[in-house]
Design a protein around this motif. Sequence first.
Motif, PDB file in Angstrom:
ATOM      1  N   ASP A  88       0.811  -1.225   0.000  1.00  0.00           N
ATOM      2  CA  ASP A  88       0.000   0.000   0.000  1.00  0.00           C
ATOM      3  C   ASP A  88       0.842   1.272   0.000  1.00  0.00           C
ATOM      4  O   ASP A  88       0.307   2.381   0.113  1.00  0.00           O
ATOM      5  CB  ASP A  88      -0.990  -0.005   1.171  1.00  0.00           C
ATOM      6  CG  ASP A  88      -0.327   0.051   2.546  1.00  0.00           C
ATOM      7  OD1 ASP A  88       0.841   0.484   2.644  1.00  0.00           O
ATOM      8  OD2 ASP A  88      -0.989  -0.344   3.529  1.00  0.00           O
ATOM      9  N   GLY A  89       2.173   1.118  -0.121  1.00  0.00           N
ATOM     10  CA  GLY A  89       3.047   2.275  -0.289  1.00  0.00           C
ATOM     11  C   GLY A  89       3.549   2.910   0.986  1.00  0.00           C
ATOM     12  O   GLY A  89       4.265   3.919   0.943  1.00  0.00           O
ATOM     13  N   ARG A  90       3.206   2.357   2.150  1.00  0.00           N
ATOM     14  CA  ARG A  90       3.659   2.958   3.405  1.00  0.00           C
ATOM     15  C   ARG A  90       5.098   2.605   3.760  1.00  0.00           C
ATOM     16  O   ARG A  90       5.743   3.310   4.527  1.00  0.00           O
ATOM     17  CB  ARG A  90       2.745   2.523   4.557  1.00  0.00           C
ATOM     18  CG  ARG A  90       1.381   3.192   4.557  1.00  0.00           C
ATOM     19  CD  ARG A  90       0.574   2.749   5.753  1.00  0.00           C
ATOM     20  NE  ARG A  90       0.212   1.333   5.680  1.00  0.00           N
ATOM     21  CZ  ARG A  90      -0.166   0.616   6.731  1.00  0.00           C
ATOM     22  NH1 ARG A  90      -0.209   1.158   7.935  1.00  0.00           N
ATOM     23  NH2 ARG A  90      -0.495  -0.659   6.570  1.00  0.00           N
ATOM     24  N   LEU A  91       5.625   1.506   3.192  1.00  0.00           N
ATOM     25  CA  LEU A  91       6.974   1.076   3.523  1.00  0.00           C
ATOM     26  C   LEU A  91       7.948   1.650   2.493  1.00  0.00           C
ATOM     27  O   LEU A  91       8.110   1.124   1.400  1.00  0.00           O
ATOM     28  CB  LEU A  91       7.057  -0.455   3.538  1.00  0.00           C
ATOM     29  CG  LEU A  91       8.406  -1.049   3.958  1.00  0.00           C
ATOM     30  CD1 LEU A  91       8.745  -0.670   5.390  1.00  0.00           C
ATOM     31  CD2 LEU A  91       8.388  -2.561   3.795  1.00  0.00           C
ATOM     32  N   ASN A  92       8.596   2.754   2.856  1.00  0.00           N
ATOM     33  CA  ASN A  92       9.515   3.418   1.940  1.00  0.00           C
ATOM     34  C   ASN A  92      10.952   3.455   2.456  1.00  0.00           C
ATOM     35  O   ASN A  92      11.858   3.852   1.730  1.00  0.00           O
ATOM     36  CB  ASN A  92       9.050   4.861   1.677  1.00  0.00           C
ATOM     37  CG  ASN A  92       7.718   4.893   0.950  1.00  0.00           C
ATOM     38  OD1 ASN A  92       7.543   4.227  -0.065  1.00  0.00           O
ATOM     39  ND2 ASN A  92       6.768   5.654   1.483  1.00  0.00           N
ATOM     40  N   LYS A  93      11.162   3.057   3.694  1.00  0.00           N
ATOM     41  CA  LYS A  93      12.510   3.045   4.253  1.00  0.00           C
ATOM     42  C   LYS A  93      12.590   1.971   5.324  1.00  0.00           C
ATOM     43  O   LYS A  93      11.578   1.357   5.693  1.00  0.00           O
ATOM     44  CB  LYS A  93      12.855   4.412   4.843  1.00  0.00           C
ATOM     45  CG  LYS A  93      11.930   4.840   5.978  1.00  0.00           C
ATOM     46  CD  LYS A  93      12.322   6.221   6.498  1.00  0.00           C
ATOM     47  CE  LYS A  93      11.401   6.638   7.657  1.00  0.00           C
ATOM     48  NZ  LYS A  93      11.790   7.973   8.195  1.00  0.00           N
ATOM     49  N   ALA A  94      13.805   1.713   5.815  1.00  0.00           N
ATOM     50  CA  ALA A  94      13.994   0.712   6.857  1.00  0.00           C
ATOM     51  C   ALA A  94      13.163   1.070   8.084  1.00  0.00           C
ATOM     52  O   ALA A  94      13.164   2.210   8.545  1.00  0.00           O
ATOM     53  CB  ALA A  94      15.471   0.625   7.234  1.00  0.00           C
ATOM     54  N   THR A  95      12.445   0.084   8.617  1.00  0.00           N
ATOM     55  CA  THR A  95      11.467   0.342   9.671  1.00  0.00           C
ATOM     56  C   THR A  95      11.499  -0.770  10.710  1.00  0.00           C
ATOM     57  O   THR A  95      11.693  -1.942  10.382  1.00  0.00           O
ATOM     58  CB  THR A  95      10.043   0.416   9.074  1.00  0.00           C
ATOM     59  OG1 THR A  95      10.030   1.389   8.027  1.00  0.00           O
ATOM     60  CG2 THR A  95       9.016   0.789  10.124  1.00  0.00           C
ATOM     61  N   ASN A  96      11.295  -0.383  11.963  1.00  0.00           N
ATOM     62  CA  ASN A  96      11.073  -1.364  13.018  1.00  0.00           C
ATOM     63  C   ASN A  96       9.652  -1.899  12.914  1.00  0.00           C
ATOM     64  O   ASN A  96       8.692  -1.127  12.842  1.00  0.00           O
ATOM     65  CB  ASN A  96      11.229  -0.722  14.400  1.00  0.00           C
ATOM     66  CG  ASN A  96      12.682  -0.534  14.772  1.00  0.00           C
ATOM     67  OD1 ASN A  96      13.402  -1.505  14.956  1.00  0.00           O
ATOM     68  ND2 ASN A  96      13.118   0.719  14.878  1.00  0.00           N
ATOM     69  N   ILE A  97       9.515  -3.235  12.847  1.00  0.00           N
ATOM     70  CA  ILE A  97       8.192  -3.843  12.973  1.00  0.00           C
ATOM     71  C   ILE A  97       8.067  -4.271  14.437  1.00  0.00           C
ATOM     72  O   ILE A  97       8.787  -5.143  14.907  1.00  0.00           O
ATOM     73  CB  ILE A  97       8.045  -5.059  12.038  1.00  0.00           C
ATOM     74  CG1 ILE A  97       8.135  -4.591  10.581  1.00  0.00           C
ATOM     75  CG2 ILE A  97       6.721  -5.773  12.277  1.00  0.00           C
ATOM     76  CD1 ILE A  97       7.022  -3.683  10.139  1.00  0.00           C
ATOM     77  N   PHE A  98       7.162  -3.639  15.157  1.00  0.00           N
ATOM     78  CA  PHE A  98       7.121  -3.855  16.594  1.00  0.00           C
ATOM     79  C   PHE A  98       6.690  -5.263  16.961  1.00  0.00           C
ATOM     80  O   PHE A  98       7.100  -5.806  17.964  1.00  0.00           O
ATOM     81  CB  PHE A  98       6.212  -2.804  17.241  1.00  0.00           C
ATOM     82  CG  PHE A  98       6.769  -1.416  17.080  1.00  0.00           C
ATOM     83  CD1 PHE A  98       7.856  -1.001  17.834  1.00  0.00           C
ATOM     84  CD2 PHE A  98       6.234  -0.550  16.152  1.00  0.00           C
ATOM     85  CE1 PHE A  98       8.385   0.275  17.673  1.00  0.00           C
ATOM     86  CE2 PHE A  98       6.766   0.723  15.983  1.00  0.00           C
ATOM     87  CZ  PHE A  98       7.851   1.136  16.751  1.00  0.00           C
ATOM     88  N   GLU A  99       5.856  -5.846  16.152  1.00  0.00           N
ATOM     89  CA  GLU A  99       5.496  -7.245  16.351  1.00  0.00           C
ATOM     90  C   GLU A  99       5.311  -7.879  14.979  1.00  0.00           C
ATOM     91  O   GLU A  99       4.732  -7.266  14.087  1.00  0.00           O
ATOM     92  CB  GLU A  99       4.203  -7.382  17.169  1.00  0.00           C
ATOM     93  CG  GLU A  99       4.367  -7.050  18.638  1.00  0.00           C
ATOM     94  CD  GLU A  99       3.057  -7.195  19.390  1.00  0.00           C
ATOM     95  OE1 GLU A  99       3.022  -7.945  20.368  1.00  0.00           O
ATOM     96  OE2 GLU A  99       2.072  -6.567  18.972  1.00  0.00           O
TER      97      GLU A  99
END
Length: 370
Positions: A88-99
Motif C-alpha cells: 500500500d506504499g507505506r513502507l519506503n525506508k527501513a522500519t522497526n516492525i514492533f510485532e
Amino acid sequence: MAGNDSHIGILKEIAELLNEGTELNRVLTEVLRRLLHITGLETGWIFLIDNDGKYQLAAKEELPPALSLNHCAPMCEGGCWCVDRYNDGRLNKATNIFECKRLEEAIENQTGDTNGLTHHATVPLRAGEEKFGVMNVGSPHKTHFKQDELALLESVAFQIGTAIKRLRLAQQEQELALAAERNRLARDLHDSVNQLLFSLSLTARAGMEMAGTSELKDTFSYIQNLAQEAQGEMRALIWQLRPRGLENGIIFALSGYAEMLDLEMETKVSGAASLPGKVEEVLWRIGQEALGNCKKHAQEKKVELELEITSGMVEMSIRDKGRGFNYDPDKVLPSLGLKSMQTRAASLGGSLEIASKHGEGTLVIVKIPI
C-alpha cells in the motif's frame, strides 16, 4: 550489531558478493547469510514481490521452527504487516516492525517454537523508483533497531535492489538474444534447407514422369515422398523456432500450428486476462508437443483445446479421441516429449496431468499459476 566504523567494510563485502553472482535466489541467500554473520543478527528472510502484490520467499536463514515447519508453509501463505505496508506504499525506508504477525500467530496458535524471536526490521528492496520486495532481519529478544542499524540495513537493501535490477536486465537481454538467434536460424532453414527440399521434390517428380521403367518410376516416387515428408518436418521445426501468431495470443498460435499439421482443432476459451510472456511461451511449447503427438500417434484429425483463465491460474487441456496408450501415473513418463512437457510446466510452478487408455484417446492438462 557492528558499529559505524565497520559499515563501509560491510557494504564493500556485500557489494563484492552481489557483483559476483548471476543466479538471483542463490545470490540473495548468500548475501543474507553474510549480512547476518557480519552484523551479529541471527535470522532473516527476503520476500520478492511482483507488481500485483504477490510475494514469494526468495531467501531465508535460520528461521525458527514456527516459521520453517512444513517446508516454510507459514512464510509462503497468508498476509503480514510488512508485505501489506509494502503493497500500500507505506513502507519506503527501513522500519522497526514492533510485532511480527506471523510470529504472533505462531505463538497464539502454539504451532512451534519461535526461539525468542518476536520482532524484526523490515527494509524495502529498491533501485530508484523500482521496488522488488522486502528484507526482514532480527534476533531473539531484540525488540528495537537503532537508527544507525536501520541506515546500514537500508544501504545494503539498496545494493540488493540494484543487483536485482541488473540481474533481471541481464536475463531479459539473454532472452532477447535467444529469440533473435531462433529467428535467424528459422530464416536460414526456410531460405536454404526448405528450398533445397522443395527443389528435390520437383526434380523427383520430373524424373518420375520421364522414367522409362516402372522400377525407376517407383524410385523417383519414393524420393519425392521422402522429400515431401522432410519438408513437413522442416516446417514444424521452423514453427518451433519461430511460432507465427504468438504475438496474437496462445490460441491463435496453436490454431495455426494445428492447421499446419492438418489437424481439425475445436477451441473453447473461458475467462479473460493478459498472460505473462513466460506463461504463453510454456503453454505454446507444451501445446506444440501435444499437437505433434496427436499428429504422429493418435491417428485422429479432430482435437479439442480448452483454455480457462482465472485470477490466479491458467488451465489448458488438449484432448483427442485417437488410439491412446495405456498410461500409468505411478510410473515414469514413457517418452522424452512427455517428460519435457512436465518439466516446462514445473519450471513455472505448474503441473501436468495425463489421462490415456488404449483405444480411448488422450487428455493432457497443464495448470500454471499466474
